[in-house]
Scaffold this motif. Structure first.
Motif, PDB file in Angstrom:
ATOM      1  N   ARG A  74       0.824  -1.206   0.000  1.00 52.56           N
ATOM      2  CA  ARG A  74       0.000   0.000   0.000  1.00 52.56           C
ATOM      3  C   ARG A  74       0.856   1.253   0.000  1.00 52.56           C
ATOM      4  N   GLU A  75       1.922   1.229   0.773  1.00 53.65           N
ATOM      5  CA  GLU A  75       2.810   2.393   0.822  1.00 53.65           C
ATOM      6  C   GLU A  75       3.494   2.628  -0.514  1.00 53.65           C
ATOM      7  N   SER A  76       3.784   1.561  -1.232  1.00 55.19           N
ATOM      8  CA  SER A  76       4.445   1.706  -2.530  1.00 55.19           C
ATOM      9  C   SER A  76       3.546   2.365  -3.563  1.00 55.19           C
ATOM     10  N   LEU A  77       2.239   2.346  -3.317  1.00 53.66           N
ATOM     11  CA  LEU A  77       1.286   2.945  -4.252  1.00 53.66           C
ATOM     12  C   LEU A  77       1.003   4.415  -3.967  1.00 53.66           C
ATOM     13  N   LEU A  78       1.524   4.932  -2.866  1.00 52.15           N
ATOM     14  CA  LEU A  78       1.315   6.339  -2.538  1.00 52.15           C
ATOM     15  C   LEU A  78       1.962   7.238  -3.588  1.00 52.15           C
ATOM     16  N   PRO A  79       1.382   8.415  -3.821  1.00 52.05           N
ATOM     17  CA  PRO A  79       1.974   9.340  -4.801  1.00 52.05           C
ATOM     18  C   PRO A  79       3.444   9.604  -4.498  1.00 52.05           C
ATOM     19  N   GLY A  80       4.251   9.557  -5.523  1.00 51.36           N
ATOM     20  CA  GLY A  80       5.673   9.824  -5.378  1.00 51.36           C
ATOM     21  C   GLY A  80       6.483   8.600  -5.018  1.00 51.36           C
ATOM     22  N   LYS A  81       5.831   7.480  -4.762  1.00 51.83           N
ATOM     23  CA  LYS A  81       6.545   6.263  -4.373  1.00 51.83           C
ATOM     24  C   LYS A  81       6.796   5.327  -5.553  1.00 51.83           C
ATOM     25  N   GLN A  82       6.054   5.514  -6.644  1.00 51.44           N
ATOM     26  CA  GLN A  82       6.227   4.637  -7.791  1.00 51.44           C
ATOM     27  C   GLN A  82       7.523   4.982  -8.502  1.00 51.44           C
ATOM     28  N   GLU A  83       8.144   3.966  -9.034  1.00 52.85           N
ATOM     29  CA  GLU A  83       9.358   4.206  -9.808  1.00 52.85           C
ATOM     30  C   GLU A  83       8.966   4.602 -11.223  1.00 52.85           C
ATOM     31  N   GLY A  84       9.665   5.578 -11.764  1.00 58.60           N
ATOM     32  CA  GLY A  84       9.408   5.995 -13.130  1.00 58.60           C
ATOM     33  C   GLY A  84      10.026   5.013 -14.108  1.00 58.60           C
ATOM     34  N   ILE A  85       9.702   5.190 -15.351  1.00 58.12           N
ATOM     35  CA  ILE A  85      10.264   4.336 -16.380  1.00 58.12           C
ATOM     36  C   ILE A  85      11.670   4.803 -16.730  1.00 58.12           C
ATOM     37  N   ASP A  86      12.415   3.965 -17.391  1.00 59.25           N
ATOM     38  CA  ASP A  86      13.713   4.357 -17.920  1.00 59.25           C
ATOM     39  C   ASP A  86      13.436   5.162 -19.189  1.00 59.25           C
ATOM     40  N   VAL A  87      13.510   6.477 -19.081  1.00 60.42           N
ATOM     41  CA  VAL A  87      13.100   7.367 -20.170  1.00 60.42           C
ATOM     42  C   VAL A  87      13.936   7.134 -21.420  1.00 60.42           C
ATOM     43  N   LEU A 134       8.600  13.016 -24.241  1.00 61.12           N
ATOM     44  CA  LEU A 134       9.669  12.404 -23.458  1.00 61.12           C
ATOM     45  C   LEU A 134      11.030  13.048 -23.700  1.00 61.12           C
ATOM     46  N   GLN A 135      11.206  13.685 -24.832  1.00 59.95           N
ATOM     47  CA  GLN A 135      12.465  14.347 -25.119  1.00 59.95           C
ATOM     48  C   GLN A 135      12.538  15.743 -24.502  1.00 59.95           C
ATOM     49  N   ASN A 136      11.439  16.205 -23.918  1.00 60.22           N
ATOM     50  CA  ASN A 136      11.403  17.545 -23.321  1.00 60.22           C
ATOM     51  C   ASN A 136      10.864  17.454 -21.890  1.00 60.22           C
ATOM     52  N   PRO A 137      11.743  17.355 -20.892  1.00 57.76           N
ATOM     53  CA  PRO A 137      11.296  17.251 -19.496  1.00 57.76           C
ATOM     54  C   PRO A 137      10.459  18.437 -19.015  1.00 57.76           C
ATOM     55  N   ASN A 138      10.504  19.554 -19.739  1.00 59.87           N
ATOM     56  CA  ASN A 138       9.717  20.726 -19.358  1.00 59.87           C
ATOM     57  C   ASN A 138       8.306  20.704 -19.941  1.00 59.87           C
ATOM     58  N   HIS A 139       8.013  19.710 -20.769  1.00 59.78           N
ATOM     59  CA  HIS A 139       6.685  19.611 -21.375  1.00 59.78           C
ATOM     60  C   HIS A 139       5.654  19.331 -20.281  1.00 59.78           C
ATOM     61  N   PRO A 140       4.480  19.968 -20.353  1.00 56.31           N
ATOM     62  CA  PRO A 140       3.465  19.764 -19.313  1.00 56.31           C
ATOM     63  C   PRO A 140       3.024  18.307 -19.127  1.00 56.31           C
ATOM     64  N   ASP A 141       3.107  17.504 -20.181  1.00 56.60           N
ATOM     65  CA  ASP A 141       2.675  16.106 -20.096  1.00 56.60           C
ATOM     66  C   ASP A 141       3.813  15.142 -19.783  1.00 56.60           C
ATOM     67  N   TYR A 142       4.999  15.653 -19.535  1.00 58.25           N
ATOM     68  CA  TYR A 142       6.164  14.791 -19.327  1.00 58.25           C
ATOM     69  C   TYR A 142       5.954  13.794 -18.183  1.00 58.25           C
ATOM     70  N   ALA A 143       5.449  14.256 -17.074  1.00 58.38           N
ATOM     71  CA  ALA A 143       5.261  13.375 -15.912  1.00 58.38           C
ATOM     72  C   ALA A 143       4.308  12.228 -16.223  1.00 58.38           C
ATOM     73  N   MET A 144       3.300  12.501 -17.031  1.00 57.88           N
ATOM     74  CA  MET A 144       2.332  11.470 -17.386  1.00 57.88           C
ATOM     75  C   MET A 144       3.013  10.345 -18.175  1.00 57.88           C
ATOM     76  N   TYR A 145       3.887  10.701 -19.118  1.00 57.56           N
ATOM     77  CA  TYR A 145       4.551   9.696 -19.944  1.00 57.56           C
ATOM     78  C   TYR A 145       5.751   9.073 -19.258  1.00 57.56           C
ATOM     79  N   ALA A 146       6.404   9.810 -18.395  1.00 63.38           N
ATOM     80  CA  ALA A 146       7.611   9.305 -17.745  1.00 63.38           C
ATOM     81  C   ALA A 146       7.293   8.508 -16.480  1.00 63.38           C
ATOM     82  N   GLY A 147       6.052   8.547 -16.063  1.00 60.65           N
ATOM     83  CA  GLY A 147       5.666   7.770 -14.891  1.00 60.65           C
ATOM     84  C   GLY A 147       6.073   8.455 -13.639  1.00 60.65           C
TER      85      GLY A 147
END
Length: 72
Positions: free
Chosen positions: A3-16, A59-72
């Motif tokens: 359950r703790e691993s599912l908390l916001p900020g606890k998930q691991e992102g993808i290898d961009v 994914l090539q632009n970390p400043n893009h507003p949707d970056y977090a959605m695609y990068a996990g």
């Protein structure tokens, strides 16, 4: 722990970098498949390629507003 691993900020992102390479490979493969596809299927391939290019752009632009959605 689960359950703790599912908390916001606890998930691991993808290898961009790996995901970017995977998307580039998918674009190339889809473009090749499109060449051999029947005429009535080409629009579907074009839409798929457009979506893949959008993901790549984000994914090539970390400043893009949707970056977090695609990068996990």
């Amino acid at each position: 722990e689960y359950r703790e691993s599912l908390l916001p900020g606890k998930q691991e992102g993808i290898d961009v970098k790996a995901r970017i390479e995977e998307i580039k490979r998918d674009i190339r493969n889809t473009e090749e498949d499109k060449k051999a596809a029947p005429a009535d299927m080409k629009k579907m391939y074009e839409e798929t390629i457009a979506l893949l290019r959008k993901q790549l752009e984000v994914l090539q632009n970390p400043n893009h507003p949707d970056y977090a959605m695609y990068a996990g």
